[in-house]
Design a protein around this motif. Structure first.
Motif, PDB file in Angstrom:
ATOM      1  N   GLN A 142       0.237  -0.854   0.010  1.00 23.91           N
ATOM      2  CA  GLN A 142       0.259  -0.204  -0.353  1.00 23.91           C
ATOM      3  C   GLN A 142       0.808   1.044   0.319  1.00 23.91           C
ATOM      4  O   GLN A 142      -0.233   2.354  -0.102  1.00 23.91           O
ATOM      5  N   ALA A 143       1.986   1.531   0.089  1.00 25.36           N
ATOM      6  CA  ALA A 143       3.186   2.036   0.146  1.00 25.36           C
ATOM      7  C   ALA A 143       3.839   2.415  -1.603  1.00 25.36           C
ATOM      8  O   ALA A 143       5.050   2.371  -1.588  1.00 25.36           O
ATOM      9  N   THR A 144       2.406   2.728  -2.353  1.00 30.30           N
ATOM     10  CA  THR A 144       3.037   2.806  -3.247  1.00 30.30           C
ATOM     11  C   THR A 144       3.979   4.443  -3.624  1.00 30.30           C
ATOM     12  O   THR A 144       4.668   4.163  -4.159  1.00 30.30           O
ATOM     13  N   ASN A 145       3.743   5.129  -2.740  1.00 33.19           N
ATOM     14  CA  ASN A 145       4.959   6.531  -2.862  1.00 33.19           C
ATOM     15  C   ASN A 145       6.506   6.269  -2.609  1.00 33.19           C
ATOM     16  O   ASN A 145       7.261   5.986  -3.076  1.00 33.19           O
ATOM     17  N   ARG A 146       6.593   5.939  -1.781  1.00 40.27           N
ATOM     18  CA  ARG A 146       7.610   5.144  -1.032  1.00 40.27           C
ATOM     19  C   ARG A 146       8.165   4.357  -2.266  1.00 40.27           C
ATOM     20  O   ARG A 146       9.737   3.904  -2.586  1.00 40.27           O
ATOM     21  N   ARG A 147       7.461   2.729  -2.488  1.00 36.26           N
ATOM     22  CA  ARG A 147       7.779   1.801  -3.305  1.00 36.26           C
ATOM     23  C   ARG A 147       8.037   2.634  -4.593  1.00 36.26           C
ATOM     24  O   ARG A 147       9.885   2.280  -5.011  1.00 36.26           O
ATOM     25  N   LYS A 148       7.838   3.583  -5.146  1.00 34.68           N
ATOM     26  CA  LYS A 148       8.784   4.501  -6.515  1.00 34.68           C
ATOM     27  C   LYS A 148       9.679   5.179  -6.114  1.00 34.68           C
ATOM     28  O   LYS A 148      10.604   5.081  -6.772  1.00 34.68           O
ATOM     29  N   ALA A 149       9.465   5.889  -4.860  1.00 37.60           N
ATOM     30  CA  ALA A 149      10.811   6.533  -3.959  1.00 37.60           C
ATOM     31  C   ALA A 149      12.046   5.495  -4.283  1.00 37.60           C
ATOM     32  O   ALA A 149      13.064   5.994  -4.312  1.00 37.60           O
ATOM     33  N   LEU A 150      11.787   4.545  -3.261  1.00 37.37           N
ATOM     34  CA  LEU A 150      13.239   3.860  -3.696  1.00 37.37           C
ATOM     35  C   LEU A 150      13.116   3.296  -4.544  1.00 37.37           C
ATOM     36  O   LEU A 150      14.322   3.103  -4.833  1.00 37.37           O
ATOM     37  N   GLU A 151      12.501   2.696  -5.722  1.00 39.44           N
ATOM     38  CA  GLU A 151      12.830   2.145  -7.282  1.00 39.44           C
ATOM     39  C   GLU A 151      14.115   3.380  -7.582  1.00 39.44           C
ATOM     40  O   GLU A 151      14.814   2.991  -8.390  1.00 39.44           O
ATOM     41  N   SER A 152      13.259   4.414  -7.266  1.00 40.87           N
ATOM     42  CA  SER A 152      13.750   6.021  -8.332  1.00 40.87           C
ATOM     43  C   SER A 152      15.442   5.863  -7.322  1.00 40.87           C
ATOM     44  O   SER A 152      16.352   6.477  -8.222  1.00 40.87           O
ATOM     45  N   GLN A 153      14.982   5.673  -6.440  1.00 43.05           N
ATOM     46  CA  GLN A 153      16.791   5.424  -5.389  1.00 43.05           C
ATOM     47  C   GLN A 153      17.394   4.375  -5.999  1.00 43.05           C
ATOM     48  O   GLN A 153      18.561   4.597  -5.230  1.00 43.05           O
ATOM     49  N   GLY A 154      16.930   3.608  -6.535  1.00 48.91           N
ATOM     50  CA  GLY A 154      18.723   2.800  -6.946  1.00 48.91           C
ATOM     51  C   GLY A 154      18.788   1.186  -5.710  1.00 48.91           C
ATOM     52  O   GLY A 154      19.451   0.401  -6.199  1.00 48.91           O
ATOM     53  N   PHE A 155      17.036   1.751  -4.993  1.00 56.12           N
ATOM     54  CA  PHE A 155      16.385  -0.021  -3.912  1.00 56.12           C
ATOM     55  C   PHE A 155      16.173  -0.774  -5.083  1.00 56.12           C
ATOM     56  O   PHE A 155      15.519  -0.607  -5.932  1.00 56.12           O
ATOM     57  N   THR A 156      16.468  -1.769  -4.291  1.00 61.53           N
ATOM     58  CA  THR A 156      15.389  -3.275  -4.984  1.00 61.53           C
ATOM     59  C   THR A 156      15.164  -3.912  -4.068  1.00 61.53           C
ATOM     60  O   THR A 156      15.421  -4.239  -3.253  1.00 61.53           O
ATOM     61  N   TYR A 157      13.630  -5.085  -4.971  1.00 59.88           N
ATOM     62  CA  TYR A 157      12.882  -5.288  -3.816  1.00 59.88           C
ATOM     63  C   TYR A 157      13.700  -6.354  -3.186  1.00 59.88           C
ATOM     64  O   TYR A 157      14.391  -6.954  -4.486  1.00 59.88           O
ATOM     65  N   MET A 158      13.246  -7.303  -2.067  1.00 58.83           N
ATOM     66  CA  MET A 158      14.383  -8.667  -1.420  1.00 58.83           C
ATOM     67  C   MET A 158      13.137  -8.937  -1.290  1.00 58.83           C
ATOM     68  O   MET A 158      13.707 -10.100  -0.841  1.00 58.83           O
ATOM     69  N   GLY A 159      11.556  -8.602  -1.071  1.00 60.53           N
ATOM     70  CA  GLY A 159      11.284  -9.175   0.032  1.00 60.53           C
ATOM     71  C   GLY A 159      10.889  -9.487   1.836  1.00 60.53           C
ATOM     72  O   GLY A 159      11.450  -8.779   2.396  1.00 60.53           O
ATOM     73  N   ASP A 160      11.898 -10.833   1.873  1.00 56.63           N
ATOM     74  CA  ASP A 160      11.898 -10.491   3.686  1.00 56.63           C
ATOM     75  C   ASP A 160      13.799 -10.517   3.879  1.00 56.63           C
ATOM     76  O   ASP A 160      14.275 -10.531   3.536  1.00 56.63           O
TER      77      ASP A 160
END
Length: 174
Positions: A142-160
């Protein structure tokens, strides 16, 4: 640099990030008494959830955070809006090769641009402040703005991460 002996203050475009103060409870109450804001916060591995019913509860929470700063466990920065001079959220970090970044913001500040600004602060300073070579942070679906910001800053989804879900990671530049 030892952040537990001297906690620096850092200005970004819209914010001053500084060690939390007792008097911040007045304006932080709007953040931690807001169910929507709290639902996006990361309280994984914490002693209690972050929603507070009263200002007295928030005063106690701030005392708790300051106690653990004095014990050299973690740092809670207040995020102060430069235009209003009011604390509108907090950011947490701690010493270690991998740091967990907690970002707690009042709902009006839960925007991609403000979150990006906070992430830029962390990416620029957490290696120096905490020795973090890697940083992880949580962003639920539900944190769509956070996810967009993270991806724009080079963070990658790792899951757990350590048995908790919805984490992103980044390696900080040495």
């Amino acid at each position: 640099m030892n952040i537990y002996e001297h906690c620096p203050e850092v200005k970004t475009k819209h914010f001053l990030l500084r060690l939390i103060k007792d008097e911040d409870y007045q304006t932080l109450f709007d953040c931690y008494h807001d169910q929507q804001a709290v639902s996006l916060m990361n309280d994984d591995n914490c002693d209690f959830g972050f929603y507070v019913e009263t200002k007295d509860q928030l005063k106690e929470t701030i005392k708790y955070w300051k106690y653990f700063y004095d014990q050299k466990c973690f740092v809670r920065f207040s995020v102060v809006d430069l235009s209003t001079h009011q604390a509108i959220g907090t950011v947490e970090g701690f010493v270690g090769e991998t740091g967990v970044l907690r970002i707690d913001l009042a709902s009006p500040y839960e925007t991609t641009s403000y979150i990006t600004e906070i992430l830029e602060f962390a990416k620029e300073h957490f290696l120096t402040f905490f020795g973090n070579r890697h940083m992880v942070t949580k962003a639920i679906d539900q944190a769509t703005n956070r996810r967009k910001a993270l991806e724009s800053q080079g963070f990658t989804y790792m899951g757990d991460y350590r048995g908790f879900h919805d984490y992103y990671q980044i390696t900080l530049k040495v």
